[in-house]
Design an enzyme around this catalytic site. Structure first.
Site: not given
Ligand SMILES: NC(=O)c1ccc[n+]([C@@H]2O[C@H](COP(=O)([O-])OP(=O)(O)OC[C@H]3O[C@@H](n4cnc5c(N)ncnc54)[C@H](O)[C@@H]3O)[C@@H](O)[C@H]2O)c1
Length: 257
Positions: A71, A147, A160, A162, A164
């Protein structure tokens, strides 16, 4: 009684692209969409992860293709758009679920760490929108994964938080500009067990006990528990919903004690 017919919550006729769709919440959404009958392209940086998730999508009877993206690189996202349009015939739904985090204090965080997080989490969402919209048909739906950190202060997460907060503001801005052809919403998950935090939130840890105790529903979430929110926002049942943030947090953010 006049004839009455409501639009069902379904993605069975949708073609979806899930960025960050090969792990955690994004992968759950990709597999959930596929199981509900959508065709799905799930992409991230690693070829092996893309291949593994594509196989799981095919096992659920859906069409897919294998394409990587980063991305931080707009050209790679344009490549995803072209590949998805070629394979699926168009794009109805886009989910931006890529993630990046750094744990630095406000007065300590350096440009490199700040830029890394915001480049992926905030600028990445903008690049995803810019690259995908030209491939989207009328009636499109974009879902940005935000988030709780956008509205609750969490220690050592300034970049993070900021990013979000920016994602939610960008969601509202693009909802207005892209209407009426594309709806844009966000999902703000609370504490969800995924590979990036499985250790931090492991059962028996102090952190886990605190979250469980403070959450009205009494526990952290499984990643599959975010899928329903995404199916709803992607479906035509949400035809009048845009610019919204749907919180999926077990009641955490709105509970005082
Ligand atoms: N897990 C939680 O508790 C939680 C809570 C709130 C928000 N989130 C948000 O949910 C989303 C997913 O998080 P997750 O916990 O599933 O994490 P995760 O690490 O399991 O998944 C993240 C994905 O993003 C991909 N990624 C990272 N950098 C990238 C890049 N430069 N280009 C393309 N792909 C890229 C990774 O390869 C992975 O597939 C994120 O935006 C995270 O901030 C997660």
């Amino acid at each position: 009684m006049d004839s009455y017919e409501h639009t069902p919550v379904t993605v069975s006729d949708k073609r979806a692209v899930v960025i960050g769709g090969t792990s955690g919440i994004g992968q759950a959404i990709a597999l959930g969409f596929a199981a509900e009958g959508a065709d799905v392209v799930a992409t991230s940086r690693r070829e092996s992860a893309v291949d593994e998730t594509a196989t799981a999508i095919e096992e659920r009877g859906a069409n897919t293709t294998r394409v990587t993206c980063d991305v931080t690189d707009a050209a790679s996202l344009e490549d995803v758009r072209e590949t998805a349009v070629e394979t699926l015939g168009g794009i109805d739904v886009v989910v931006a679920s890529q993630g990046a985090i750094s744990r630095d204090e406000v007065l300590e965080i350096e440009d490199e760490s700040w830029d890394f997080v915001t480049d992926v989490a905030l600028d990445g969402v903008r690049r995803v929108t810019q690259a995908m919209v030209p491939g989207m048909d009328e009636n499109g739906s974009i879902i940005n994964i935000s988030s709780l950190a956008a509205r609750l202060s969490m220690s050592n997460l300034p970049a993070y938080s900021a990013a979000k907060g920016g994602v939610e503001a960008f969601t509202r801005a693009s909802a207005k500009e892209l209407a009426p052809s594309v709806r844009v919403n966000a999902i703000a998950p609370g504490f969800v067990i995924t590979p990036q935090n499985a250790e931090t939130y492991a059962e028996g840890t102090e952190k886990r006990a605190k979250i469980d105790d403070r959450t009205p529903l009494g526990r952290v979430a499984e990643r599959e528990e975010v899928v329903g929110a995404a199916v709803y926002l992607a479906s035509d049942a949400a035809s009048y919903v845009t610019g919204e943030v749907l919180t999926v947090d077990g009641g955490f953010a709105d509970s005082a004690f």
